[in-house]
Design a protein around this motif. Structure first.
Motif, PDB file in Angstrom:
ATOM      1  N   MET A 312      -9.812 -18.265  25.944  1.00 21.59           N
ATOM      2  CA  MET A 312      -9.450 -18.149  24.531  1.00 21.59           C
ATOM      3  C   MET A 312      -9.082 -19.500  23.943  1.00 21.59           C
ATOM      4  O   MET A 312      -9.393 -19.794  22.776  1.00 21.59           O
ATOM      5  CB  MET A 312      -8.297 -17.162  24.367  1.00 21.59           C
ATOM      6  CG  MET A 312      -8.678 -15.721  24.676  1.00 21.59           C
ATOM      7  SD  MET A 312      -7.414 -14.535  24.169  1.00 21.59           S
ATOM      8  CE  MET A 312      -7.508 -14.674  22.385  1.00 21.59           C
ATOM      9  N   GLY A 313      -8.422 -20.353  24.736  1.00 18.61           N
ATOM     10  CA  GLY A 313      -8.100 -21.694  24.257  1.00 18.61           C
ATOM     11  C   GLY A 313      -9.341 -22.514  23.967  1.00 18.61           C
ATOM     12  O   GLY A 313      -9.432 -23.212  22.948  1.00 18.61           O
ATOM     13  N   THR A 314     -10.332 -22.409  24.851  1.00 19.92           N
ATOM     14  CA  THR A 314     -11.601 -23.111  24.651  1.00 19.92           C
ATOM     15  C   THR A 314     -12.313 -22.585  23.408  1.00 19.92           C
ATOM     16  O   THR A 314     -12.854 -23.363  22.614  1.00 19.92           O
ATOM     17  CB  THR A 314     -12.507 -22.924  25.883  1.00 19.92           C
ATOM     18  OG1 THR A 314     -11.840 -23.448  27.026  1.00 19.92           O
ATOM     19  CG2 THR A 314     -13.835 -23.643  25.691  1.00 19.92           C
ATOM     20  N   LEU A 316     -10.954 -21.131  20.798  1.00 18.88           N
ATOM     21  CA  LEU A 316     -10.224 -21.543  19.594  1.00 18.88           C
ATOM     22  C   LEU A 316     -10.547 -22.987  19.242  1.00 18.88           C
ATOM     23  O   LEU A 316     -10.807 -23.319  18.077  1.00 18.88           O
ATOM     24  CB  LEU A 316      -8.723 -21.355  19.813  1.00 18.88           C
ATOM     25  CG  LEU A 316      -7.825 -21.595  18.587  1.00 18.88           C
ATOM     26  CD1 LEU A 316      -6.592 -20.697  18.648  1.00 18.88           C
ATOM     27  CD2 LEU A 316      -7.387 -23.057  18.491  1.00 18.88           C
ATOM     28  N   GLU A 317     -10.511 -23.856  20.232  1.00 23.45           N
ATOM     29  CA  GLU A 317     -10.784 -25.277  19.971  1.00 23.45           C
ATOM     30  C   GLU A 317     -12.201 -25.472  19.437  1.00 23.45           C
ATOM     31  O   GLU A 317     -12.414 -26.202  18.463  1.00 23.45           O
ATOM     32  CB  GLU A 317     -10.595 -26.084  21.243  1.00 23.45           C
ATOM     33  CG  GLU A 317     -10.826 -27.575  21.049  1.00 23.45           C
ATOM     34  CD  GLU A 317     -10.596 -28.379  22.305  1.00 23.45           C
ATOM     35  OE1 GLU A 317     -10.970 -29.574  22.311  1.00 23.45           O
ATOM     36  OE2 GLU A 317     -10.057 -27.830  23.290  1.00 23.45           O
ATOM     37  N   LEU A 318     -13.164 -24.809  20.051  1.00 29.86           N
ATOM     38  CA  LEU A 318     -14.548 -24.937  19.605  1.00 29.86           C
ATOM     39  C   LEU A 318     -14.717 -24.396  18.194  1.00 29.86           C
ATOM     40  O   LEU A 318     -15.406 -24.997  17.362  1.00 29.86           O
ATOM     41  CB  LEU A 318     -15.475 -24.191  20.569  1.00 29.86           C
ATOM     42  CG  LEU A 318     -16.958 -24.165  20.204  1.00 29.86           C
ATOM     43  CD1 LEU A 318     -17.527 -25.573  20.167  1.00 29.86           C
ATOM     44  CD2 LEU A 318     -17.739 -23.302  21.197  1.00 29.86           C
ATOM     45  N   SER A 319     -14.085 -23.257  17.903  1.00 25.36           N
ATOM     46  CA  SER A 319     -14.227 -22.644  16.578  1.00 25.36           C
ATOM     47  C   SER A 319     -13.659 -23.535  15.487  1.00 25.36           C
ATOM     48  O   SER A 319     -14.264 -23.720  14.427  1.00 25.36           O
ATOM     49  CB  SER A 319     -13.554 -21.272  16.557  1.00 25.36           C
ATOM     50  OG  SER A 319     -12.148 -21.387  16.676  1.00 25.36           O
ATOM     51  N   MET A 320     -12.491 -24.119  15.728  1.00 24.07           N
ATOM     52  CA  MET A 320     -11.886 -24.978  14.708  1.00 24.07           C
ATOM     53  C   MET A 320     -12.607 -26.309  14.566  1.00 24.07           C
ATOM     54  O   MET A 320     -12.664 -26.885  13.477  1.00 24.07           O
ATOM     55  CB  MET A 320     -10.409 -25.204  15.034  1.00 24.07           C
ATOM     56  CG  MET A 320      -9.559 -23.951  14.895  1.00 24.07           C
ATOM     57  SD  MET A 320      -9.579 -23.222  13.212  1.00 24.07           S
ATOM     58  CE  MET A 320     -10.852 -21.943  13.385  1.00 24.07           C
ATOM     59  N   ARG A 441      -1.160 -18.217  24.397  1.00 19.19           N
ATOM     60  CA  ARG A 441      -0.317 -19.132  23.646  1.00 19.19           C
ATOM     61  C   ARG A 441      -1.084 -20.423  23.443  1.00 19.19           C
ATOM     62  O   ARG A 441      -1.681 -20.948  24.389  1.00 19.19           O
ATOM     63  CB  ARG A 441       1.004 -19.391  24.383  1.00 19.19           C
ATOM     64  CG  ARG A 441       1.853 -18.138  24.506  1.00 19.19           C
ATOM     65  CD  ARG A 441       3.204 -18.407  25.123  1.00 19.19           C
ATOM     66  NE  ARG A 441       3.996 -17.184  25.191  1.00 19.19           N
ATOM     67  CZ  ARG A 441       5.255 -17.128  25.608  1.00 19.19           C
ATOM     68  NH1 ARG A 441       5.874 -18.233  26.010  1.00 19.19           N
ATOM     69  NH2 ARG A 441       5.891 -15.966  25.630  1.00 19.19           N
ATOM     70  N   LEU A 442      -1.056 -20.913  22.223  1.00 13.41           N
ATOM     71  CA  LEU A 442      -1.837 -22.106  21.887  1.00 13.41           C
ATOM     72  C   LEU A 442      -1.367 -23.288  22.728  1.00 13.41           C
ATOM     73  O   LEU A 442      -0.227 -23.736  22.613  1.00 13.41           O
ATOM     74  CB  LEU A 442      -1.680 -22.424  20.397  1.00 13.41           C
ATOM     75  CG  LEU A 442      -2.448 -23.646  19.884  1.00 13.41           C
ATOM     76  CD1 LEU A 442      -3.949 -23.445  20.054  1.00 13.41           C
ATOM     77  CD2 LEU A 442      -2.104 -23.910  18.427  1.00 13.41           C
TER      78      LEU A 442
END
Length: 520
Positions: A312-314, A316-320, A441-442
């Motif tokens: 999920m962290g990956t 999120l980073e890719l999406s933003m 958690r971010l």
């Protein structure tokens, strides 16, 4: 195969579909403009598509993909997953037939509930009813397509399903080219031809996915419907997921209700603006949401909670990394983009200005729409459909309240502005739920890179503002001048954004590339 490769496959094919969609809407804007025929067709096109996204691609996919994936990778293996999919198809098919038949019978009342103000314009209400009856057949076919796509996505075969929308746009473009200049009443004839093309596209998409599933070794057959324990469980998950996964689609119903009560052309302004907004949303958000759900389901099925958090962290980073600059660019360049792409023929400069205002408001919510696609699989992969229901309900209420507060002052712009605000509320509530339950958690390092992405996007925005003024006037000129001017905006903005990120370390390419999806 990496998450990046899966997202690239889905996003790349979605990009091709969106390009065809741009061609389609460029033709439509010039032939139909923002008048009666356009408004009627866009209502008729939106209604089955909202149901499709809400039930078939939204709730159904959110419930079916984790269950199919767990069955396929569990003790029963391929045979258990095949049995489950056949049982679902046997129950799903008669439900779809009954729902579609009832909708066809009660279509005048359905359209009246959404667009009764169209009765004030001669012929507009009747045309809308006729077109919606034609396009609603698409819902039955595309719902079956969603079942087939869910099977393929669970098997990590994303290409065929991602390519299916291209067939829809090809059919619509063909209809416009053949019937676009037919006399008399060209816009009414064109609108009817487009409605028929939608249903034809549904047939082609179904046959395409059926062939792809057969190639994957899944032999689907229809038998007597039986509510087996697994099918019952699927239905109990789908009911709340219908709401939880569909806040964006429910907001579309709300938009139709209010837009049909505004000036003529409001539905058209929303559609043309959404076409530009859907490019990054489809290429990034939908691609990520599609790729992450089966991967999360496998990780959680193996009780690899840390792996799920990293995934999920990956995501999120890719999406933003891609969504933040897209939102800034669409907000600042709304007027030149709309004028350069759509203006001409029946689509006037005034229509372009209104569409640009709607698009600017829509773009403010773009990162939130994409983050929702990242966060909701964190619930559905764990069979938690209740929490997204609560967050979606809060967002929907906020959306309606904001529309009522803003519509008198902002008119049609109030609809995307309220929807964007509600999407951010939904996004924040989803993250709080994941954070409190320790599901995600971010990470500090990801948060730091996102801050750098925002800084780079702000610098890019300043450049775009300057270029927009420098090229002012080019976006209403000839087609070649429009094209190179838009290319200058896009190319200049991308070069500065990614160049800045490279210098300040706004992304970790090595980390993203080495992240591997768990093996099947």
């Amino acid at each position: 195969m990496s998450l990046i490769k899966n997202v690239g496959t889905i996003g790349g094919l979605t990009m091709v579909s969106r390009v065809f969609g741009f061609v389609r809407d460029m033709l439509l804007s010039r032939l139909l403009g923002a008048g009666t025929g356009a408004d009627a067709f866009f209502v008729a096109f939106k209604l089955p598509n909202i149901f499709r996204r809400l039930f078939a691609e939204g709730a159904f996919s959110a419930a079916f993909v984790p269950m199919f994936s767990k069955a396929y990778h569990g003790e029963g293996g391929r045979e258990a997953a095949l049995t489950f999919s056949r049982q679902v198809l046997s129950v799903f098919l008669p439900i779809l037939f009954v729902f579609t038949a009832l909708a066809e019978i009660f279509m005048p009342w359905i359209v009246y509930a959404m667009a009764n103000e169209y009765q004030d314009v001669p012929g507009k209400f009747g045309l809308t009813v006729d077109l919606t009856r034609i396009t609603f057949v698409y819902l039955l076919l595309i719902s079956l397509v969603s079942l087939l796509a869910g099977i393929l996505n669970s098997l990590s075969k994303f290409a065929a399903a991602a390519a299916a929308p291209i067939l829809l746009n090809i059919c619509l473009i063909t209809a416009v080219l053949i019937f676009g200049s037919t006399e008399p009443d060209p816009e009414f004839v064109t609108a009817r031809a487009l409605a028929v093309a939608v249903s034809i596209a549904g047939v082609l998409q179904f046959l395409w996915l059926l062939w792809a599933v057969h190639r994957a070794g899944i032999d689907l057959r229809v038998s007597r419907p039986r509510l087996t324990p697994q099918v019952k469980r699927l239905l109990t998950i789908i009911l709340p997921a219908t709401f939880g996964a569909g806040i964006y689609q429910i907001s579309q119903f709300v938009d139709i209700f209010f837009a049909t009560r505004l000036e003529e052309g409001a539905m058209s302004f929303l559609n043309y603006a959404d076409r530009l907004n859907q490019l990054p949303l489809g290429v990034i958000g939908i691609a990520l949401g599609t790729a992450i759900l089966p991967a999360l389901s496998r990780l959680i099925g193996r009780d690899d909670q840390e792996g799920a958090k990293r995934l999920m962290g990956t995501a999120l980073e890719l999406s933003m990394l891609l969504t933040i600059p897209a939102a800034v660019a669409l907000f600042i360049c709304a007027e030149p983009l709309v004028a350069g792409i759509f203006m001409g023929g029946r689509f006037t400069a005034e229509d372009a200005a209104m569409t640009a205002s709607v698009m600017a408001a829509l773009s403010a919510g773009l990162p939130a729409y994409v983050l929702i696609k990242v966060f909701t699989p964190g619930y559905y992969a764990r069979d938690d459909t209740k929490t997204p229901v609560y967050t979606a309900l809060a967002a929907l209420v906020a959306n309606i309240v904001l529309i009522l507060l803003l519509i008198e002052r902002l008119e049609v712009v109030a609809l995307p502005a309220a929807a964007a605000s509600a999407a951010w509320l939904n996004c924040v509530l989803l993250y709080i739920g994941l954070h409190r339950s320790d599901r995600f958690r971010l990470p500090t390092v990801v948060a730091g890179r996102v801050v750098k992405q925002i800084a780079a996007a702000a610098l890019m925005g300043a450049l775009l503002w300057w270029l927009r003024g420098l090229l002012d006037g080019n976006f209403a000129a000839g087609i070649l001048t429009r094209m190179w001017s838009i290319a200058a905006l896009v190319g200049g903005g991308m070069a500065l954004y990614f160049g800045t990120l490279f210098v300040i370390g706004g992304f970790d390419k090595a980390q993203l590339a080495k992240f591997k999806r768990p093996a099947a």
